[in-house]
Design a protein around this motif. Structure first.
Motif, PDB file in Angstrom:
ATOM      1  N   VAL A  11       0.842  -1.198   0.000  1.00 47.60           N
ATOM      2  CA  VAL A  11       0.000   0.000   0.000  1.00 47.60           C
ATOM      3  C   VAL A  11       0.876   1.246   0.000  1.00 47.60           C
ATOM      4  CG1 VAL A  11      -1.718   1.331   1.291  1.00 47.60           C
ATOM      5  CG2 VAL A  11      -1.932  -1.150   1.133  1.00 47.60           C
ATOM      6  N   ALA A  12       1.915   1.242   0.826  1.00 47.41           N
ATOM      7  CA  ALA A  12       2.820   2.396   0.892  1.00 47.41           C
ATOM      8  C   ALA A  12       3.435   2.677  -0.471  1.00 47.41           C
ATOM      9  CB  ALA A  12       3.906   2.142   1.924  1.00 47.41           C
ATOM     10  N   ARG A  13       3.840   1.624  -1.185  1.00 51.46           N
ATOM     11  CA  ARG A  13       4.442   1.828  -2.507  1.00 51.46           C
ATOM     12  C   ARG A  13       3.443   2.492  -3.452  1.00 51.46           C
ATOM     13  NH1 ARG A  13       4.103  -0.009  -7.324  1.00 51.46           N
ATOM     14  NH2 ARG A  13       2.628  -1.645  -6.748  1.00 51.46           N
ATOM     15  N   ARG A  14       2.217   2.029  -3.446  1.00 50.08           N
ATOM     16  CA  ARG A  14       1.216   2.609  -4.349  1.00 50.08           C
ATOM     17  C   ARG A  14       0.887   4.052  -3.968  1.00 50.08           C
ATOM     18  NH1 ARG A  14      -3.810  -1.004  -5.859  1.00 50.08           N
ATOM     19  NH2 ARG A  14      -3.965   0.721  -7.343  1.00 50.08           N
ATOM     20  N   LEU A  15       0.877   4.327  -2.671  1.00 52.55           N
ATOM     21  CA  LEU A  15       0.582   5.686  -2.232  1.00 52.55           C
ATOM     22  C   LEU A  15       1.715   6.645  -2.573  1.00 52.55           C
ATOM     23  CD1 LEU A  15      -1.045   4.999   1.258  1.00 52.55           C
ATOM     24  CD2 LEU A  15      -2.203   5.877  -0.780  1.00 52.55           C
ATOM     25  N   LEU A  16       2.953   6.177  -2.447  1.00 54.71           N
ATOM     26  CA  LEU A  16       4.104   7.052  -2.662  1.00 54.71           C
ATOM     27  C   LEU A  16       4.505   7.177  -4.134  1.00 54.71           C
ATOM     28  CD1 LEU A  16       6.355   5.940   0.333  1.00 54.71           C
ATOM     29  CD2 LEU A  16       5.050   8.061   0.140  1.00 54.71           C
ATOM     30  N   GLU A  17       4.087   6.222  -4.939  1.00 56.02           N
ATOM     31  CA  GLU A  17       4.516   6.204  -6.340  1.00 56.02           C
ATOM     32  C   GLU A  17       4.226   7.502  -7.100  1.00 56.02           C
ATOM     33  OE1 GLU A  17       4.666   2.735  -9.652  1.00 56.02           O
ATOM     34  OE2 GLU A  17       2.691   3.195  -8.814  1.00 56.02           O
ATOM     35  N   PRO A  18       3.075   8.170  -6.901  1.00 54.61           N
ATOM     36  CA  PRO A  18       2.828   9.415  -7.640  1.00 54.61           C
ATOM     37  C   PRO A  18       3.886  10.487  -7.411  1.00 54.61           C
ATOM     38  CG  PRO A  18       0.791   8.597  -6.698  1.00 54.61           C
ATOM     39  CD  PRO A  18       1.882   7.756  -6.127  1.00 54.61           C
ATOM     40  N   ALA A  19       4.532  10.458  -6.248  1.00 53.72           N
ATOM     41  CA  ALA A  19       5.586  11.437  -5.977  1.00 53.72           C
ATOM     42  C   ALA A  19       6.799  11.220  -6.878  1.00 53.72           C
ATOM     43  CB  ALA A  19       6.009  11.363  -4.509  1.00 53.72           C
ATOM     44  N   MET A  20       6.925  10.011  -7.442  1.00 51.73           N
ATOM     45  CA  MET A  20       8.044   9.707  -8.336  1.00 51.73           C
ATOM     46  C   MET A  20       7.719  10.037  -9.785  1.00 51.73           C
ATOM     47  SD  MET A  20      10.172   8.348  -6.123  1.00 51.73           S
ATOM     48  CE  MET A  20      11.370   7.425  -7.077  1.00 51.73           C
ATOM     49  N   ARG A  21       6.489  10.460 -10.040  1.00 58.27           N
ATOM     50  CA  ARG A  21       6.046  10.689 -11.416  1.00 58.27           C
ATOM     51  C   ARG A  21       5.786  12.166 -11.701  1.00 58.27           C
ATOM     52  NH1 ARG A  21       7.880   6.432 -11.225  1.00 58.27           N
ATOM     53  NH2 ARG A  21       6.897   4.382 -11.527  1.00 58.27           N
ATOM     54  N   LEU A  22       6.278  13.035 -10.858  1.00 61.18           N
ATOM     55  CA  LEU A  22       6.066  14.462 -11.057  1.00 61.18           C
ATOM     56  C   LEU A  22       6.855  14.972 -12.254  1.00 61.18           C
ATOM     57  CD1 LEU A  22       6.302  15.617  -7.329  1.00 61.18           C
ATOM     58  CD2 LEU A  22       4.226  15.513  -8.718  1.00 61.18           C
TER      59      LEU A  22
END
Length: 206
Positions: A11-22
Motif C-alpha cells: 500500500v505504501a508503494r502505491r501511495l508514494l509512487e505518484p511522488a516519483m512521477r512528477l
C-alpha cells in the motif's frame, strides 16, 4: 517521508509512487519507524509527511494535521491448499483456522479482534508481525491465513502465489498522511493525496 512500520508495504508503494512521477522530479527519501519517533521528526521539520494507519492522537503533544487518503475492506489470503480448505462458509470457516495477524500496534489488528468476537470466530493465531511483508512471506509458505487491505488483494493474489479465502467490508483499513501544515504545499504531498483520493481507493478490487 516517514512510514509507520505497521503500514503494509504494498500500500505504501502505491501511495508514494505518484511522488516519483512528477514533471519536476523530486528525490523521495523514506524512513520507517515507530509512530512516536516519526511524529517527533515531523514536528522538528525533519520530515515533510508521515504515512500512517491511524490518525495522530491528542496525547502526542504535537498539533499535526490528519489527511485521510482513503479506506478499504480486508481480504484474507492463503496458500492454495489452505485457501481451498477454509474458503467455504467464510467467515465461519476462519474459526479454528491458523492465522497470521498484525501485532496489536496496528489499528487493523484491533478492528480484526473486534470483528472476530462479533462473529464468534476464534482463529488459532500462529504468528504476529509488525512487518506486513514478513507476514505475507509466511502466508505464502502455507503457515496460515493472513489479512491484506482489499485495495491490494488482487495484486497480492496474482504475484504472491496465494488465493483468496474471503473478504469483509466490516473491517476497515484507513490510511492517513500526517503533516505539520493544515494545507501542505509540497508537490509530492499534493500528488500523493490526489492520486489516493481520485484513483487508488476508487479502483475495483478483484
Amino acid at each position: 517521508m516517514g512510514l509507520v512500520d505497521v503500514t503494509p508495504k504494498a500500500v505504501a508503494r502505491r501511495l508514494l509512487e505518484p511522488a516519483m512521477r512528477l514533471s519536476r522530479p523530486v528525490r523521495l527519501t523514506c524512513r520507517e519507524d515507530k509512530a512516536d519517533r516519526l511524529l517527533a521528526d515531523l514536528a522538528a521539520r525533519r520530515l515533510n509527511m508521515v504515512l500512517s494507519d491511524s490518525p495522530i492522537g491528542s496525547a502526542v503533544g504535537f498539533a499535526g494535521f490528519n489527511h485521510l487518503l482513503g479506506e478499504c475492506g480486508v481480504g484474507f489470503l492463503a496458500a492454495p491448499e489452505l485457501a481451498k480448505k477454509h474458503r467455504k462458509d467464510f467467515p465461519k470457516s476462519l474459526d479454528g483456522a491458523p492465522m497470521l495477524l498484525p501485532t496489536g500496534h496496528s489499528a487493523v489488528r484491533r478492528s480484526l479482534d473486534l470483528w472476530f468476537d462479533s462473529q464468534r470466530i476464534h482463529p488459532i493465531v500462529v504468528g504476529e508481525f509488525d512487518d506486513s511483508a514478513l507476514m505475507s512471506a509466511f502466508g505464502q509458505a502455507g503457515e496460515g491465513i493472513f489479512p491484506v487491505p482489499s485495495v491490494i488483494a488482487g495484486t497480492a493474489h496474482r504475484d504472491g502465489g496465494v488465493e483468496a479465502v474471503g473478504r469483509t467490508d466490516q473491517v476497515k483499513e484507513r490510511f492517513y498522511a500526517i503533516s505539520a501544515e493544515e494545507n501542505p504545499t509540497h508537490p509530492a504531498i499534493i500528488a500523493i493525496r490526489e492520486a489516493a483520493r481520485r484513483k487508488i481507493f476508487r479502483e475495483k478490487v478483484e
